[in-house]
Design an enzyme around this catalytic site. Structure first.
Site, PDB file in Angstrom:
ATOM      1  N   ARG A  56     -28.678 -16.211 -29.135  1.00  0.00           N
ATOM      2  CA  ARG A  56     -27.785 -15.206 -28.567  1.00  0.00           C
ATOM      3  C   ARG A  56     -27.373 -15.607 -27.152  1.00  0.00           C
ATOM      4  NH1 ARG A  56     -30.107 -11.301 -27.111  1.00  0.00           N
ATOM      5  NH2 ARG A  56     -32.175 -11.612 -27.959  1.00  0.00           N
TER       6      ARG A  56
ATOM      7  N   TYR B 185     -23.433 -17.979 -34.241  1.00  0.00           N
ATOM      8  CA  TYR B 185     -24.870 -17.663 -34.272  1.00  0.00           C
ATOM      9  C   TYR B 185     -25.107 -16.201 -34.664  1.00  0.00           C
ATOM     10  CZ  TYR B 185     -29.547 -16.456 -33.029  1.00  0.00           C
ATOM     11  OH  TYR B 185     -30.821 -15.974 -33.108  1.00  0.00           O
TER      12      TYR B 185
ATOM     13  N   LYS C 253     -26.875  -6.768 -34.023  1.00  0.00           N
ATOM     14  CA  LYS C 253     -27.069  -6.341 -32.634  1.00  0.00           C
ATOM     15  C   LYS C 253     -25.854  -5.560 -32.131  1.00  0.00           C
ATOM     16  CE  LYS C 253     -30.900  -8.563 -32.664  1.00  0.00           C
ATOM     17  NZ  LYS C 253     -32.148  -7.796 -32.760  1.00  0.00           N
TER      18      LYS C 253
ATOM     19  N   HIS D  43     -34.398  -1.139 -31.321  1.00  0.00           N
ATOM     20  CA  HIS D  43     -34.798  -2.509 -31.680  1.00  0.00           C
ATOM     21  C   HIS D  43     -36.257  -2.462 -32.157  1.00  0.00           C
ATOM     22  CE1 HIS D  43     -35.089  -6.977 -30.231  1.00  0.00           C
ATOM     23  NE2 HIS D  43     -34.745  -6.914 -31.493  1.00  0.00           N
TER      24      HIS D  43
ATOM     25  N   SER E 184     -37.170  -9.801 -28.802  1.00  0.00           N
ATOM     26  CA  SER E 184     -36.866 -10.823 -29.799  1.00  0.00           C
ATOM     27  C   SER E 184     -37.958 -11.886 -29.823  1.00  0.00           C
ATOM     28  CB  SER E 184     -35.536 -11.486 -29.444  1.00  0.00           C
ATOM     29  OG  SER E 184     -34.567 -10.501 -29.208  1.00  0.00           O
ATOM     30  N   ALA E 185     -38.312 -12.323 -31.042  1.00  0.00           N
ATOM     31  CA  ALA E 185     -39.280 -13.413 -31.227  1.00  0.00           C
ATOM     32  C   ALA E 185     -40.661 -13.078 -30.638  1.00  0.00           C
ATOM     33  CB  ALA E 185     -38.740 -14.727 -30.647  1.00  0.00           C
ATOM     34  N   CYS E 186     -41.079 -11.822 -30.760  1.00  0.00           N
ATOM     35  CA  CYS E 186     -42.421 -11.410 -30.329  1.00  0.00           C
ATOM     36  C   CYS E 186     -43.246 -10.912 -31.515  1.00  0.00           C
ATOM     37  CB  CYS E 186     -42.350 -10.326 -29.271  1.00  0.00           C
ATOM     38  SG  CYS E 186     -41.825 -10.938 -27.667  1.00  0.00           S
TER      39      CYS E 186
ATOM     40  N   LYS F 156     -42.196  -9.038 -34.504  1.00  0.00           N
ATOM     41  CA  LYS F 156     -41.911  -7.804 -35.258  1.00  0.00           C
ATOM     42  C   LYS F 156     -41.987  -8.068 -36.766  1.00  0.00           C
ATOM     43  CE  LYS F 156     -37.897  -6.455 -33.478  1.00  0.00           C
ATOM     44  NZ  LYS F 156     -37.811  -7.444 -32.408  1.00  0.00           N
TER      45      LYS F 156
ATOM     46  N   ASN G 290     -43.633 -10.431 -38.359  1.00  0.00           N
ATOM     47  CA  ASN G 290     -45.029 -10.647 -38.779  1.00  0.00           C
ATOM     48  C   ASN G 290     -45.786  -9.322 -38.856  1.00  0.00           C
ATOM     49  OD1 ASN G 290     -44.578 -13.377 -38.869  1.00  0.00           O
ATOM     50  ND2 ASN G 290     -45.489 -13.797 -36.865  1.00  0.00           N
TER      51      ASN G 290
ATOM     52  N   ASP H 180     -36.496  -5.272 -37.762  1.00  0.00           N
ATOM     53  CA  ASP H 180     -35.770  -5.509 -36.498  1.00  0.00           C
ATOM     54  C   ASP H 180     -35.104  -4.272 -35.913  1.00  0.00           C
ATOM     55  OD1 ASP H 180     -34.896  -7.381 -34.500  1.00  0.00           O
ATOM     56  OD2 ASP H 180     -32.891  -7.327 -35.362  1.00  0.00           O
TER      57      ASP H 180
ATOM     58  N   ASN I  97     -35.604 -21.803 -32.164  1.00  0.00           N
ATOM     59  CA  ASN I  97     -35.025 -20.549 -32.658  1.00  0.00           C
ATOM     60  C   ASN I  97     -34.425 -20.753 -34.064  1.00  0.00           C
ATOM     61  OD1 ASN I  97     -34.390 -17.757 -32.400  1.00  0.00           O
ATOM     62  ND2 ASN I  97     -32.275 -18.255 -31.826  1.00  0.00           N
TER      63      ASN I  97
ATOM     64  N   ARG J 100     -33.951 -20.254 -37.901  1.00  0.00           N
ATOM     65  CA  ARG J 100     -34.024 -18.920 -38.527  1.00  0.00           C
ATOM     66  C   ARG J 100     -34.014 -19.007 -40.042  1.00  0.00           C
ATOM     67  NH1 ARG J 100     -33.921 -14.034 -35.196  1.00  0.00           N
ATOM     68  NH2 ARG J 100     -33.917 -14.842 -33.086  1.00  0.00           N
TER      69      ARG J 100
ATOM     70  N   ARG K 221     -44.648  -9.412 -24.617  1.00  0.00           N
ATOM     71  CA  ARG K 221     -45.421 -10.652 -24.594  1.00  0.00           C
ATOM     72  C   ARG K 221     -45.922 -10.778 -23.163  1.00  0.00           C
ATOM     73  NH1 ARG K 221     -45.251 -15.586 -27.597  1.00  0.00           N
ATOM     74  NH2 ARG K 221     -43.782 -14.716 -29.101  1.00  0.00           N
TER      75      ARG K 221
ATOM     76  N   TYR L  16     -52.001 -11.538 -35.210  1.00  0.00           N
ATOM     77  CA  TYR L  16     -51.586 -11.524 -36.632  1.00  0.00           C
ATOM     78  C   TYR L  16     -52.286 -10.400 -37.410  1.00  0.00           C
ATOM     79  CZ  TYR L  16     -49.524 -15.896 -35.131  1.00  0.00           C
ATOM     80  OH  TYR L  16     -48.797 -16.821 -34.440  1.00  0.00           O
ATOM     81  N   GLY L  17     -52.955 -10.726 -38.519  1.00  0.00           N
ATOM     82  CA  GLY L  17     -53.553  -9.687 -39.365  1.00  0.00           C
ATOM     83  C   GLY L  17     -54.550  -8.815 -38.622  1.00  0.00           C
TER      84      GLY L  17
ATOM     85  N   ASN M 118     -54.235  -7.536 -35.887  1.00  0.00           N
ATOM     86  CA  ASN M 118     -53.561  -6.438 -35.177  1.00  0.00           C
ATOM     87  C   ASN M 118     -53.688  -5.120 -35.934  1.00  0.00           C
ATOM     88  OD1 ASN M 118     -52.852  -8.253 -33.222  1.00  0.00           O
ATOM     89  ND2 ASN M 118     -50.823  -8.667 -34.069  1.00  0.00           N
TER      90      ASN M 118
HETATM   91  C1  OXD Z   1     -32.984 -11.011 -31.884  1.00  0.00           C
HETATM   92  C2  OXD Z   1     -32.856 -11.065 -33.349  1.00  0.00           C
HETATM   93  O1  OXD Z   1     -32.511 -11.922 -31.189  1.00  0.00           O
HETATM   94  O2  OXD Z   1     -33.354 -10.149 -34.005  1.00  0.00           O
HETATM   95  O3  OXD Z   1     -33.563 -10.030 -31.391  1.00  0.00           O
HETATM   96  O4  OXD Z   1     -32.229 -12.001 -33.885  1.00  0.00           O
HETATM   97 MN    MN Z   2     -34.154  -8.564 -32.825  1.00  0.00          MN
END
Ligand code: OXD
Ligand code: MN
Length: 615
Positions: free
Chosen positions: A91, A219, A228, A248, A270-272, A274, A276, A297, A387, A389, A420, A513-514, A516
């Site tokens: 993004r 992208y 988004k 989000h 993003s990428a934290c 969600k 998983n 998401d 990144n 996907r 994070r 992971y699990g 959590n």
């Molecule tokens: C983000 C996505 O960037 O979900 O948050 O792709």
């Molecule tokens: Mn997202």
């Protein structure tokens, strides 16, 4: 009739080359498509119906023109690899604009440009931009068809990759035209890749027109306008007007061994993790517990007749981060990705499969990197883009909730806010009431990831994980959250979590992971009044015996470190959040400032009496 998209007759030239193979029952939609076609002058217009036969035709075409590379039918049936332009892999927040009528409405956290000027500038770029290309008209629904939550969008795009992705990510095709009927209340999304030049890349939102114009990028987050752009930035504005929330957030159902399911919504940047979390596999010692995914998401949340907050996932697929996904971190995702998946910027094995860092398998010899170059272990670059996907239909998810298409959504009993954070934030922290919960969300900070262009690992304030996605003034957004308390008579409990705390040697303290699930289970025990908690100046944390640690060999010092709330770290945190809040003036709600002040004053060294830390 007002021209809602801002495409005025004077902006467009006549074209005789366009042919439409279909029209809708909505005169407003047909007019708008005609206007876009006159401006962009595509060779042909294809209205997507969303049928499997159409999807096969599009895939064949995408393979012919090299947009998709077929993967091995035996290893990844029905799956394809796409390699994006290397300048277009994440993004682009710096090119993302909220073109509200005034800068004040967009607020200090958004890039703003005047709407008229922006429409005029983009019209110039777009004039004739689809000559020699096909224009896809992509009707889609966000939310289960027939749901009071659901909304229709139409994306027009010159990208076959976007057309195919939208078929996975949304309920796409005739179903959306049927829902729209002859009405004109649809989101107008105009997307054109132009020449993929970052100098002509802009993702522009016009909330007052329910419109999005995105140019110069293919992208996902910039180009799949349902996601988004519509479901967060524009829907947020609609939600404020109509009294609901567009967030989000992932949504999961947690089923106890006794069969009782509690729904949790969680905002993480993003990428934290969600995806998983939403697909979590419980650790062996807690078997009997099960997690079901509603969404990974985005959540649309409305107040039900019962005064609870009800949520739907407006999407129909997942656009998730591949690197780090493995049998260990997310076994359900690995099963989900076995077939019918589009991968973007993953590495490719010589036998036609995909590979990425963190897959926990050895990279095979002869691996081809995300840019199509031969890769070896000595290469200095990563084989898959960080990144990279996957785009996959949610029906592939082995733990998909049976309620995912329920038009009423699911009732939410807990909201979690997680960043994070290498320090400061404990594994789990409970708020004492709604205002405190809103403050926890507003105070969220997180270290940046590869999901957006820019430096990775820099701590930034990211309230409710919405910094890049809030389509209006962030101070007004906080006020909207506070106001929701007036209608949510039975509000969910609000928690803050942190799976990413590190020790002095830079290692993660908590196994993640699990595991959590143990924090989620504690939340349930709190919600159902089964367990006490330890009070700290900034909220409630588990007593040391409060977390169910069965089967987990966790040293007492590690547990203590996971749950530690240190006044000196929180003083820094409070100051940093306070500085951020000051930037939102004069829109920052007084109630939130007051609560921030009162919590800060409880910290030792901030002048307040020292409180007992045990209960
Ligand atoms: C983000 C996505 O960037 O979900 O948050 O792709
Ligand atoms: Mn997202």
């Amino acid at each position: 009739m007002a021209i809602v998209s801002g495409l005025g007759a004077s902006d467009v030239a006549e074209t005789s080359t366009s042919t439409a193979n279909s029209v809708s029952k909505s005169p407003a939609l047909n007019d708008w498509i005609a206007q876009v076609a006159r401006l962009t002058q595509p060779d042909q217009i294809i209205w997507l119906d969303g049928s499997p036969a159409e999807r096969q035709r599009l895939i064949r075409r995408a393979v012919e023109v090299g947009v998709l590379i077929p993967l091995s039918e035996s290893k990844r049936p029905g799956s394809y690899l796409h390699r994006s332009n290397p300048n277009d892999v994440a993004r682009s927040e710096e090119f993302t604009l909220v073109c509200a009528p005034s800068k004040d409405e967009a607020g200090p956290t958004n890039n703003w440009a005047p709407p008229d000027e922006t429409y005029a500038k983009l019209s110039g770029w777009l004039a004739g931009s689809m000559r020699g290309r096909t224009m896809y008209v992509i009707p889609y629904i966000m939310g289960p068809a027939g749901s009071p939550f659901a909304k229709v969008g139409i994306e027009v795009s010159d990208s076959i990759y976007v057309a195919l992705s939208m078929g996975i990510m949304t309920r796409m095709g005739d179903v959306a035209l049927e829902m729209l009927g002859d009405r004109d209340d649809f989101n107008r999304g105009l997307h054109c890749t132009l020449d993929m030049n970052p100098d002509r890349r802009l993702i522009c939102h016009f909330p007052q027109d329910n419109a999005i114009w995105s140019v110069g990028s293919g992208y996902g987050g910039n180009a799949l306008l349902s996601k988004k752009c519509f479901a967060l930035r524009i829907a947020g504005v609609l939600g404020r007007k109509e009294g609901w929330l567009a967030e989000h957030m992932m949504i999961l159902g947690l089923q106890s061994p006794a069969g009782q399911t509690t729904y949790v919504a969680g905002a993480f940047p993003s990428a934290c993790g969600k995806t998983n979390l939403a697909m979590l596999t419980p650790p062996a010692a807690l078997n009997g517990w099960r997690v079901f995914t509603i969404g990974d998401d985005i959540a649309w949340l409305r107040v039900g007749a019962d005064g609870r907050l009800w949520a739907v996932n407006p999407e129909a697929g997942y656009f998730g981060v591949a690197p780090g996904t493995s049998a260990k971190s997310n076994a359900n995702a690995m099963r989900m990705l076995e077939r019918d998946t589009m991968f973007t910027n993953a590495a490719m094995t010589p036998d036609g499969d995909v590979w990425w860092e963190g897959m926990d398998t050895e990279p095979p010899p002869g691996l081809i990197d995300w840019q199509g170059r031969v890769w070896s272990k000595d290469s200095k670059d990563k084989a898959a883009h960080p990144n990279a996907r996957f785009t996959v239909p949610m029906r592939n998810n082995p733990v998909l909730s049976p309620h995912v298409n329920d038009p009423r959504g699911v009732p939410i009993d807990a909201i979690i806010f997680g960043g994070r954070r290498a320090a400061t934030v404990p594994l789990v922290l409970e708020s004492t009431d709604w205002t405190h919960g809103v403050l926890m969300g507003a105070m969220m900070g997180s270290e940046t990831t590869a999901a957006a262009v820019g430096k990775v690992g820099v701590l930034r304030r990211d309230p409710m994980a919405m910094l890049p996605f809030c389509g209006y003034n962030m101070g007004d957004y906080f006020a909207h959250w506070l106001k929701m308390r007036g209608t949510v008579r039975r509000p969910p409990r609000v928690f803050m979590v942190n799976w990413f705390r590190k020790d002095r040697d830079g290692r993660f303290v908590w196994p993640g992971y699990g595991e959590n699930l143990r924090a989620l289970k504690w939340m349930l025990d709190r919600i159902h009044g089964r367990i006490g908690a330890r009070e700290t100046p900034v909220g409630l944390v588990p007593n040391e015996e409060g977390l169910d640690l069965a089967g987990l060999a966790l040293g007492a010092d590690v547990l203590k470190e996971s749950l530690a709330v240190r006044d000196d770290e929180w003083r820094v945190e409070m100051n940093s959040a306070g500085e951020f809040f000051t930037k939102l003036e004069p829109h920052m709600p007084a109630e939130l400032k007051e609560r921030h002040r009162s919590l800060a004053s409880r910290l030792s060294g901030n002048g307040a009496s020292k409180r007992s830390a045990s209960h």
